[in-house]
Design a protein around this motif. Structure first.
Motif, PDB file in Angstrom:
ATOM      1  N   TYR A   1     -11.353  -6.828 -17.624  1.00 46.15           N
ATOM      2  CA  TYR A   1     -12.581  -7.528 -18.030  1.00 46.15           C
ATOM      3  C   TYR A   1     -13.154  -8.390 -16.913  1.00 46.15           C
TER       4      TYR A   1
ATOM      5  N   ARG B   1     -12.743 -14.216 -13.471  1.00 42.20           N
ATOM      6  CA  ARG B   1     -13.538 -15.299 -14.029  1.00 42.20           C
ATOM      7  C   ARG B   1     -14.597 -15.736 -13.021  1.00 42.20           C
ATOM      8  N   ASP B   2     -15.785 -16.063 -13.528  1.00 36.74           N
ATOM      9  CA  ASP B   2     -16.907 -16.462 -12.689  1.00 36.74           C
ATOM     10  C   ASP B   2     -17.420 -17.812 -13.196  1.00 36.74           C
ATOM     11  N   ASP B   3     -17.189 -18.855 -12.379  1.00 33.45           N
ATOM     12  CA  ASP B   3     -17.620 -20.192 -12.798  1.00 33.45           C
ATOM     13  C   ASP B   3     -19.131 -20.286 -12.960  1.00 33.45           C
TER      14      ASP B   3
ATOM     15  N   LEU C   1     -20.847 -18.480 -14.692  1.00 35.43           N
ATOM     16  CA  LEU C   1     -21.206 -18.127 -16.070  1.00 35.43           C
ATOM     17  C   LEU C   1     -20.984 -19.290 -17.037  1.00 35.43           C
TER      18      LEU C   1
ATOM     19  N   ASP D   1     -19.218 -20.968 -21.942  1.00 36.61           N
ATOM     20  CA  ASP D   1     -18.573 -20.095 -20.959  1.00 36.61           C
ATOM     21  C   ASP D   1     -18.920 -18.651 -21.306  1.00 36.61           C
TER      22      ASP D   1
ATOM     23  N   ASN E   1     -17.914 -16.047 -19.630  1.00 34.82           N
ATOM     24  CA  ASN E   1     -16.879 -15.095 -19.210  1.00 34.82           C
ATOM     25  C   ASN E   1     -16.266 -14.425 -20.432  1.00 34.82           C
ATOM     26  N   HIS E   2     -15.910 -13.163 -20.296  1.00 37.36           N
ATOM     27  CA  HIS E   2     -15.195 -12.487 -21.385  1.00 37.36           C
ATOM     28  C   HIS E   2     -13.879 -13.231 -21.625  1.00 37.36           C
TER      29      HIS E   2
ATOM     30  N   SER F   1     -11.232 -12.109 -19.422  1.00 31.60           N
ATOM     31  CA  SER F   1     -11.453 -12.032 -17.979  1.00 31.60           C
ATOM     32  C   SER F   1     -10.366 -12.826 -17.269  1.00 31.60           C
TER      33      SER F   1
END
Ligand code: ZN
Length: 160
Positions: free
Chosen positions: A68, A71-73, A75, A120, A122-123, A126
């Protein structure tokens, strides 16, 4: 019949994280059905299943990049509380579906502040390595209608 493009594949699976905790499992339910090669399931699992047959069992450990995503901060964002018109109480951990230009997205409430809510995008899975224990239970040809829709119909799939 082996798992390849345009086949409907039925699998039983148990998903655990690196601590051995079960995150999800099809056991006790109908098997999961997906169309191979259509991106119905995460790439790492689809790749691991290619060429398998009914009765094959596999254990596969899938890194976030093939699951998935990382992680992207970027988002994580603050949204005014007023955007949650109609929601009685907003609490950390709650999840909402939002519509964006790229389609539907699941967001999780991280924090609630005085005037804003930190979301957030992120999935939830993720950043996790996903450990799948999988058994292939059935493989059949997809129907033309299923291929046109991009998803499985009937047991384990869409009913419409
Ligand atoms: Zn359909």
């Amino acid at each position: 019949m082996t798992v390849s493009a345009k086949k409907v594949v039925f699998i039983h699976y148990t998903l655990t994280n690196d601590d051995g905790d079960v995150i999800d499992s099809s056991l006790g339910h109908a098997p999961l059905a997906y169309i191979h090669g259509e991106g119905n399931i995460i790439p790492g699992l689809e790749n691991a299943l290619a060429g398998k047959s009914v009765g094959d069992k596999l254990k596969v450990s899938i890194p976030p990049e093939e699951g998935y995503g990382l992680r992207d901060d970027g988002l994580i964002q603050a949204v005014p509380k007023a955007a949650f018109h109609g929601v009685d109480e907003i609490l950390p951990g709650m999840q909402f579906h939002t519509e964006t230009a790229e389609g539907g997205q699941l967001v999780t409430v991280l924090d609630v502040q005085e005037d804003s809510v930190i979301l957030d995008g992120n999935h939830p899975m993720s950043g996790l390595t996903l450990n799948f224990d999988v058994e292939v239970t059935e493989v059949r040809d997809a129907t033309l209608e299923e291929l046109a829709h991009g998803h499985v119909h009937g047991e384990g799939g869409h009913h419409h």
